[in-house]
Design an enzyme around this catalytic site. Sequence first.
Site, PDB file in Angstrom:
ATOM      1  N   PRO A  88       0.786  -1.241   0.000  1.00 39.61           N
ATOM      2  CA  PRO A  88       0.000   0.000   0.000  1.00 39.61           C
ATOM      3  C   PRO A  88       0.817   1.290   0.000  1.00 39.61           C
ATOM      4  CG  PRO A  88       0.050  -0.959   2.189  1.00 39.61           C
ATOM      5  CD  PRO A  88       0.769  -1.919   1.300  1.00 39.61           C
ATOM      6  N   ASP A 101       2.928   0.902 -11.866  1.00 34.57           N
ATOM      7  CA  ASP A 101       1.714   1.715 -11.849  1.00 34.57           C
ATOM      8  C   ASP A 101       1.975   3.052 -11.167  1.00 34.57           C
ATOM      9  OD1 ASP A 101       0.226  -0.239 -12.992  1.00 34.57           O
ATOM     10  OD2 ASP A 101      -0.558  -1.039 -11.100  1.00 34.57           O
ATOM     11  N   LYS A 142      -2.031   4.718 -14.409  1.00 34.92           N
ATOM     12  CA  LYS A 142      -3.394   4.979 -14.840  1.00 34.92           C
ATOM     13  C   LYS A 142      -4.126   5.678 -13.702  1.00 34.92           C
ATOM     14  CE  LYS A 142      -4.706   0.767 -16.329  1.00 34.92           C
ATOM     15  NZ  LYS A 142      -5.590  -0.075 -17.151  1.00 34.92           N
ATOM     16  N   GLY A 149       0.505  -1.695  -7.413  1.00 35.88           N
ATOM     17  CA  GLY A 149       0.189  -1.234  -6.058  1.00 35.88           C
ATOM     18  C   GLY A 149      -0.580  -2.322  -5.304  1.00 35.88           C
ATOM     19  N   GLY A 150      -0.367  -2.412  -4.003  1.00 33.51           N
ATOM     20  CA  GLY A 150      -1.112  -3.366  -3.181  1.00 33.51           C
ATOM     21  C   GLY A 150      -0.824  -4.801  -3.573  1.00 33.51           C
ATOM     22  N   ASP A 151      -1.886  -5.566  -3.790  1.00 37.63           N
ATOM     23  CA  ASP A 151      -1.766  -6.950  -4.231  1.00 37.63           C
ATOM     24  C   ASP A 151      -2.182  -7.007  -5.704  1.00 37.63           C
ATOM     25  OD1 ASP A 151      -1.810 -10.007  -3.067  1.00 37.63           O
ATOM     26  OD2 ASP A 151      -3.110  -9.715  -4.789  1.00 37.63           O
ATOM     27  N   THR A 161      -2.644  -5.722   0.400  1.00 32.24           N
ATOM     28  CA  THR A 161      -3.632  -4.901  -0.283  1.00 32.24           C
ATOM     29  C   THR A 161      -4.034  -3.692   0.570  1.00 32.24           C
ATOM     30  OG1 THR A 161      -5.685  -5.024  -1.540  1.00 32.24           O
ATOM     31  CG2 THR A 161      -5.653  -6.224   0.558  1.00 32.24           C
ATOM     32  N   ALA A 162      -4.542  -2.664  -0.099  1.00 33.41           N
ATOM     33  CA  ALA A 162      -4.878  -1.403   0.583  1.00 33.41           C
ATOM     34  C   ALA A 162      -5.854  -1.630   1.740  1.00 33.41           C
ATOM     35  CB  ALA A 162      -5.473  -0.421  -0.417  1.00 33.41           C
ATOM     36  N   MET A 192     -11.563   2.441  -4.943  1.00 30.31           N
ATOM     37  CA  MET A 192     -11.946   3.411  -5.986  1.00 30.31           C
ATOM     38  C   MET A 192     -13.319   4.004  -5.682  1.00 30.31           C
ATOM     39  SD  MET A 192     -10.470   1.313  -9.260  1.00 30.31           S
ATOM     40  CE  MET A 192     -10.730  -0.327  -8.610  1.00 30.31           C
TER      41      MET A 192
END
Length: 270
Positions: free
Chosen positions: A33, A56, A78, A109-111, A139-140, A191
Amino acid sequence: MSQTFSQRLLRKLASVVCPARPAATVQFVGAGPGDADLLTLKALRALDAAEVVIHDRLVGADILALVPDTAQLINVGKAGFGPSAAQEDINALIVQHALTGARVVRLKGGDPTVFGRLDEELDAITAAGLTYEVVPGITAASAALAGIGQSLTKRGRNKAARVMTGHDMQGFADHDWRNLAQPGEVAAIYMGKKAARFVQGRLLMHGAAPDTAVTVIENASRADQRVIGTTLADLPNDLTQAALSGPALLLFGLAPRDAEAHTIAQQEVS
Ligand code: SAH
């Protein structure tokens, strides 16, 4: 010259027998994260051996600093709803570099398996006759939960939890709102910043209590992490007021533990 912690660690790791892994051409590596300390040792090893790193936007400078100077660093960042490198172009770029025989790391990023468009990239890799390895990352949602001192699942509260996205390729994403609106339900919404008003509307329409706790965690695990404890009723306004600029995760059904303790203390007094 003194060595950095990661250099010392890599030297140490070199002497440790690592489990045999197939001669993968492309490694899909989770960067976690944001906090570089949350990288796995496997991710660190992969970065250290990389010749090409395709990353990313979410991967921060601290982690990119661990990539050796000799490796080529390519940003295919992105932004949600914003301008983006087309996924097909990213697939082609990975394949193109891997076909040269270079050790390619696709750093996400994250997983990589969570909202990471991993399948499309793996399909492109296998279609080109190449092999791959996936290196999981934190993950975040895990970092966000750690940041507010709450569990994703809890005995007597929720036996299941959802991992959802606020929007998808078609726009705001639809979900089983009726079930999520039930008391005690928990969801980690990725998101979700732009979709907050939509999520709120759907959940209220399906009977969720307006005072259901929602916590927004911006920049989870990073030095600039911010935690905004709110309710379903106040979510869109509080989000607008907070004017977030970093990545943020919504934890529906969870309040920061401190706020929870505060509420309980107040109830006990009254
Ligand atoms: N594969 C990533 C998720 C990519 S989708 C992972 O496993 O974490 C991008 C979304 O992840 C962002 O819109 C945000 O909702 C969330 N996110 C990623 N990093 C975050 C962070 N440090 N803090 C809060 N949310 C984050």
